[in-house]
Write a protein that holds these residues in place. Structure first.
Motif, PDB file in Angstrom:
ATOM      1  N   ALA A   1      45.277  10.603  26.436  1.00  0.00           N
ATOM      2  CA  ALA A   1      46.493  10.743  27.241  1.00  0.00           C
ATOM      3  C   ALA A   1      47.751  10.781  26.378  1.00  0.00           C
ATOM      4  O   ALA A   1      47.777  10.295  25.247  1.00  0.00           O
TER       5      ALA A   1
ATOM      6  N   ILE B   1      47.773  17.242  33.719  1.00  0.00           N
ATOM      7  CA  ILE B   1      46.659  16.463  34.263  1.00  0.00           C
ATOM      8  C   ILE B   1      47.121  15.045  34.565  1.00  0.00           C
ATOM      9  O   ILE B   1      47.787  14.398  33.752  1.00  0.00           O
TER      10      ILE B   1
ATOM     11  N   CYS C   1      44.227  20.315  29.145  1.00  0.00           N
ATOM     12  CA  CYS C   1      45.655  20.023  29.066  1.00  0.00           C
ATOM     13  C   CYS C   1      46.329  20.844  27.982  1.00  0.00           C
ATOM     14  O   CYS C   1      47.414  21.404  28.190  1.00  0.00           O
TER      15      CYS C   1
ATOM     16  N   GLU D   1      51.482  18.009  30.458  1.00  0.00           N
ATOM     17  CA  GLU D   1      51.331  16.612  30.040  1.00  0.00           C
ATOM     18  C   GLU D   1      50.049  16.018  30.621  1.00  0.00           C
ATOM     19  O   GLU D   1      49.628  16.363  31.720  1.00  0.00           O
ATOM     20  N   LEU D   2      49.433  15.120  29.857  1.00  0.00           N
ATOM     21  CA  LEU D   2      48.244  14.397  30.321  1.00  0.00           C
ATOM     22  C   LEU D   2      48.637  12.938  30.524  1.00  0.00           C
ATOM     23  O   LEU D   2      48.947  12.230  29.566  1.00  0.00           O
TER      24      LEU D   2
ATOM     25  N   ILE E   1      38.720  17.518  28.946  1.00  0.00           N
ATOM     26  CA  ILE E   1      39.955  17.230  29.677  1.00  0.00           C
ATOM     27  C   ILE E   1      41.167  17.438  28.768  1.00  0.00           C
ATOM     28  O   ILE E   1      42.175  18.026  29.162  1.00  0.00           O
ATOM     29  N   ARG E   2      41.073  16.977  27.538  1.00  0.00           N
ATOM     30  CA  ARG E   2      42.176  17.172  26.593  1.00  0.00           C
ATOM     31  C   ARG E   2      42.372  18.658  26.303  1.00  0.00           C
ATOM     32  O   ARG E   2      43.514  19.148  26.222  1.00  0.00           O
TER      33      ARG E   2
END
Length: 235
Positions: free
Chosen positions: A201, A187, A181, A29-30, A177-178
């Motif tokens: 997110a 993250i 994840c 999960e982010l 970043i995505r």
């Protein structure tokens, strides 16, 4: 849940910085932590990585982290990319990245993770022998995130990854970043740029004065009138 915080409190001396924090992060999960300067975002990440003592529930994979050192937390699978990057400026890109794997003994897997970092940030492969201090701020942030990934984290803590970075590189970093994840790494990202953070997110928590003021899915917070006005700059 992978990470569970409940009634978590932390202080700097007599000054309470976090009070009765409840927060969860699931596997893969982010989760974003939003809020203004001084809200407690960086403090929260320091508590999780055990750079700052705390009281209350702080569990990772069912185990309390309260008696762990920062190095032991890394060994458990939590890697922290701090605000300000804190790289070794006179060392090369490759040396900084390799230092992220200092606790690991699986050379073959370390090599695969290095290739993974280069795939995420191709400019780092091109500049692997370049001294880090000569890179742009955005490129240095890529090194910092890459170094944290070299620790093979189950949970990656990112503190203000967009600060002081040109817009184009910021967008590249948020996309990376995505991608991280989506590869299976959970993250928790503390970020002032609420719009960009909510875009990638799954869920978010809003901190105000050291407490959770609001929480929800990224979609619900993005459409919340108060959040839109205060954090997204949309009337």
């Amino acid at each position: 849940m992978m990470l569970v915080l409940d009634k978590l409190t932390a202080a700097y001396g007599q000054a309470v910085a976090l009070e009765d924090i409840r927060l969860e992060v699931g596997k893969g999960e982010l989760v974003a932590i939003l809020g203004p300067n001084g809200a407690g975002k960086s403090t929260l990440l320091k508590v999780i990585s055990r750079a700052l003592p705390s009281r209350g529930v702080l569990n990772f994979n069912g185990q309390s982290l309260h008696h762990y050192s920062t190095e032991q937390v890394v060994g458990q699978g939590i890697c922290h990319c701090p605000e300000g990057r804190r790289l070794f400026p006179e060392l090369s890109v490759i040396k900084n990245l390799q230092l992220g794997a200092y606790l690991r003994r699986d050379a073959e897997a370390v090599g695969r993770d290095l290739d993974r970092v280069y795939a995420l940030f191709p400019i780092l492969a091109e500049r692997r022998d370049q001294i880090v201090s000569t890179l742009s701020g955005g490129q240095q942030q890529m090194v910092a995130i890459g170094r944290a990934l070299m620790g093979a984290p189950q949970l990656l803590l990112l503190d203000e990854p967009s600060v002081g970075i040109a817009h184009r590189l910021k967008m590249e970093i948020f996309a990376a970043i995505r991608t991280i994840c989506d590869s299976g790494v959970a993250i928790l990202v503390a970020e002032q740029d609420a719009q960009s953070a909510l875009h990638i997110a799954d869920r978010a928590y809003v901190l105000e004065h050291g407490s959770v003021a609001q929480e929800g899915t990224a979609a619900s917070l993005s459409s919340d009138d108060r959040i839109r006005k205060i954090y997204l700059g949309v009337a």
